[in-house]
Design an enzyme around this catalytic site. Structure first.
Site, PDB file in Angstrom:
ATOM      1  N   HIS A  17       0.857  -1.189   0.000  1.00 31.74           N
ATOM      2  CA  HIS A  17       0.000   0.000   0.000  1.00 31.74           C
ATOM      3  C   HIS A  17       0.893   1.240   0.000  1.00 31.74           C
ATOM      4  CE1 HIS A  17      -3.533  -2.303   1.672  1.00 31.74           C
ATOM      5  NE2 HIS A  17      -2.557  -3.030   2.204  1.00 31.74           N
ATOM      6  N   GLU A  46       2.443  -0.806   4.392  1.00 26.62           N
ATOM      7  CA  GLU A  46       2.229   0.549   3.902  1.00 26.62           C
ATOM      8  C   GLU A  46       3.575   1.218   3.647  1.00 26.62           C
ATOM      9  OE1 GLU A  46      -0.487   2.304   3.223  1.00 26.62           O
ATOM     10  OE2 GLU A  46      -2.144   1.339   4.308  1.00 26.62           O
ATOM     11  N   HIS A  60      -2.276  -2.771  -3.556  1.00 28.95           N
ATOM     12  CA  HIS A  60      -3.653  -2.592  -3.105  1.00 28.95           C
ATOM     13  C   HIS A  60      -4.584  -2.380  -4.302  1.00 28.95           C
ATOM     14  CE1 HIS A  60      -6.406  -0.499   0.095  1.00 28.95           C
ATOM     15  NE2 HIS A  60      -6.848  -1.684  -0.238  1.00 28.95           N
ATOM     16  N   ASP A  66      -3.164   2.476  -5.018  1.00 28.80           N
ATOM     17  CA  ASP A  66      -1.838   2.371  -4.411  1.00 28.80           C
ATOM     18  C   ASP A  66      -1.230   0.966  -4.584  1.00 28.80           C
ATOM     19  OD1 ASP A  66      -4.043   1.872  -2.474  1.00 28.80           O
ATOM     20  OD2 ASP A  66      -2.468   1.541  -1.013  1.00 28.80           O
TER      21      ASP A  66
END
Length: 182
Positions: A36, A118, A157, A167
Site C-alpha cells: 500500500h 504501507e 492494493h 496504491d
C-alpha cells in the site's frame, strides 16, 4: 531485522500496537503480501498522522482532511517511512485491517490471508531508495515465515481493489522491488 515467531514481531523495528486487528480465522494460511501507500495529511510526509490513524487517535482538528477519515478503523502490519524506518502495528499472526473490500485469487476477505505493508508515499511521487531497501528486507523476513507468499503473490492494493484503490501507484517500481525480493 529478525522475526520473533512466538510474538509475531520483527525485532529491530519499533512496535506501536494498533487496536485495529483481530485473530485470523483458524486454518487460514497466510499466502499473499499487499503493498500500500499512504500519506497524512495527503501529500505530506513525516508527521504523526499515519500512526494516529492506525491507533484511532487522529485529531480531527489537526487537518481538515482528518475530519473525513477520523472514524476509519484501519491498520497495516507495517509502515515504511520515507527514510526507510519500519514501524510494526500488528503481529504477523494477527489479521490487520488493511485491504478493505477486496478480491484476490478468487477469494474475498483478503485480510484473512494476507500481510499488509504501507509505504509512506503517494501515487505521484517516486519512493525513496531507503524504502525499497527496507521493503526488500522485510519481504524476505515475511516470506521465510510464510513460504506460500511467492513472487507471484506480491500485490498492490490497486490489484486487489481495482476501481477503489490505486496504491502503491504508478511511481512504485515493481521491477526493482521484485528483483530485490527474489
Amino acid at each position: 531485522m529478525k522475526l520473533d515467531p512466538a510474538s509475531g514481531l520483527v525485532r529491530g523495528v519499533r512496535f506501536v500496537a494498533s487496536p485495529n486487528c483481530d485473530a485470523r480465522p483458524d486454518g487460514t494460511p497466510v499466502d499473499i503480501l499487499v503493498i500500500h501507500s499512504i500519506s497524512l495529511p495527503p501529500g505530506e510526509f513525516g508527521g504523526p498522522g499515519i500512526e494516529q490513524l492506525f491507533c484511532n487517535s487522529l485529531d480531527p482538528d489537526a487537518h481538515p482532511y482528518y475530519r473525513e477519515i477520523m472514524d476509519l478503523t484501519v491498520s497495516a502490519h507495517f509502515l515504511i517511512r520515507r527514510n526507510g524506518k519500519v514501524v510494526q502495528f500488528v503481529p504477523l499472526h494477527q489479521r490487520a485491517w488493511h485491504a478493505g473490500q477486496s478480491f484476490c485469487e478468487g477469494r474475498t476477505r483478503v485480510n484473512d490471508f494476507s500481510v499488509g505493508i504501507e509505504l509512506e508515499g503517494t501515487d505521484d511521487l517516486p519512493f525513496e531508495d531507503a524504502q525499497y531497501d527496507s521493503l526488500a528486507r522485510l519481504t524476505a523476513i515475511i516470506r521465510r515465515r510464510y513460504p506460500a507468499i511467492t513472487r507471484e503473490r506480491l500485490y498492490g492494493h490497486g490489484d486487489i481493489a481495482p476501481g477503489r484503490k490505486t496504491d502503491p501507484g504508478p511511481m512504485f517500481d515493481w521491477k526493482r522491488y521484485l528483483k530485490a525480493s527474489s
